[in-house]
Design a protein around this motif. Structure first.
Motif, mmCIF file in Angstrom:
data_model
loop_
_atom_site.group_PDB
_atom_site.id
_atom_site.type_symbol
_atom_site.label_atom_id
_atom_site.label_comp_id
_atom_site.label_asym_id
_atom_site.label_seq_id
_atom_site.Cartn_x
_atom_site.Cartn_y
_atom_site.Cartn_z
ATOM 1 N N THR A 160 0.823 -1.211 0.000
ATOM 2 C CA THR A 160 0.000 0.000 0.000
ATOM 3 C C THR A 160 0.856 1.260 0.000
ATOM 4 O O THR A 160 0.356 2.340 -0.299
ATOM 5 C CB THR A 160 -0.943 0.053 1.217
ATOM 6 O OG1 THR A 160 -0.175 0.103 2.408
ATOM 7 C CG2 THR A 160 -1.856 -1.144 1.246
ATOM 8 N N LEU A 169 -6.244 0.248 -1.805
ATOM 9 C CA LEU A 169 -7.408 -0.040 -0.958
ATOM 10 C C LEU A 169 -7.606 -1.542 -0.778
ATOM 11 O O LEU A 169 -7.821 -2.024 0.344
ATOM 12 C CB LEU A 169 -8.666 0.590 -1.563
ATOM 13 C CG LEU A 169 -9.957 0.386 -0.783
ATOM 14 C CD1 LEU A 169 -9.855 1.039 0.588
ATOM 15 C CD2 LEU A 169 -11.129 0.933 -1.548
ATOM 16 N N ARG A 214 -4.796 -2.938 1.416
ATOM 17 C CA ARG A 214 -4.983 -2.556 2.815
ATOM 18 C C ARG A 214 -6.067 -3.418 3.476
ATOM 19 O O ARG A 214 -5.897 -3.881 4.606
ATOM 20 C CB ARG A 214 -5.350 -1.082 2.895
ATOM 21 C CG ARG A 214 -5.269 -0.499 4.283
ATOM 22 C CD ARG A 214 -5.447 1.004 4.285
ATOM 23 N NE ARG A 214 -4.334 1.640 3.586
ATOM 24 C CZ ARG A 214 -4.480 2.490 2.568
ATOM 25 N NH1 ARG A 214 -5.662 2.820 2.145
ATOM 26 N NH2 ARG A 214 -3.427 3.023 1.989
ATOM 27 N N CYS A 215 -7.153 -3.655 2.766
ATOM 28 C CA CYS A 215 -8.231 -4.488 3.315
ATOM 29 C C CYS A 215 -7.774 -5.936 3.490
ATOM 30 O O CYS A 215 -8.044 -6.561 4.518
ATOM 31 C CB CYS A 215 -9.455 -4.436 2.407
ATOM 32 S SG CYS A 215 -10.297 -2.850 2.420
ATOM 33 N N SER A 272 -5.245 -6.144 6.448
ATOM 34 C CA SER A 272 -5.930 -6.053 7.743
ATOM 35 C C SER A 272 -6.696 -7.334 8.054
ATOM 36 O O SER A 272 -6.681 -7.822 9.185
ATOM 37 C CB SER A 272 -6.893 -4.873 7.744
ATOM 38 O OG SER A 272 -6.198 -3.675 7.530
ATOM 39 N N ALA A 273 -7.356 -7.890 7.040
ATOM 40 C CA ALA A 273 -8.103 -9.138 7.248
ATOM 41 C C ALA A 273 -7.163 -10.294 7.586
ATOM 42 O O ALA A 273 -7.479 -11.121 8.453
ATOM 43 C CB ALA A 273 -8.920 -9.466 5.999
#
Length: 108
Positions: free
Chosen positions: A23, A43, A46-47, A50-51
């Motif tokens: 990212t 985006l 990043r998702c 995080s997941a």
């Protein structure tokens, strides 16, 4: 050395750290040699990062008591961050498959 199930936690942590590294513009340029990073790729990365980190924490909590699980997760988190840093400095193209959405910029 005997195989332990918690050893599999290194993979979601490595992938998560790799996605979070992609990212950042500097790391994206390292991996894709100056190709501009699509906004959507950041985006999505990043998702996914995080997941993956959240999933690894949940798996740690399911594997052991909360105090030991958090300690193990923090140590593996630091290890995976160091591995991603070493990969970025040695062979950054290894992280290229983690870029799920690269857009047309890379496929020119």
């Amino acid at each position: 050395m005997e195989f332990e199930p918690w050893m599999l936690l290194v993979f979601p942590l490595f992938f998560g750290m790799g996605w979070l590294a992609l990212t950042m513009d500097a790391h994206w340029n390292q991996v894709f040699a100056g190709t501009p990073r699509p906004r959507r790729a950041a985006l999505i990365s990043r998702c996914l990062g995080s997941a993956a980190l959240t999933t690894s924490l949940v798996l740690c909590l399911l594997a052991d008591t909360a105090t030991m699980a958090v300690l193990l997760w923090m140590m593996l988190l630091a290890l995976s961050a160091a591995i991603v840093a070493f990969v970025l400095s040695w062979r950054p193209r290894v992280l290229a498959p983690l870029a799920v959405f690269r857009g047309n910029a890379v496929n020119r």
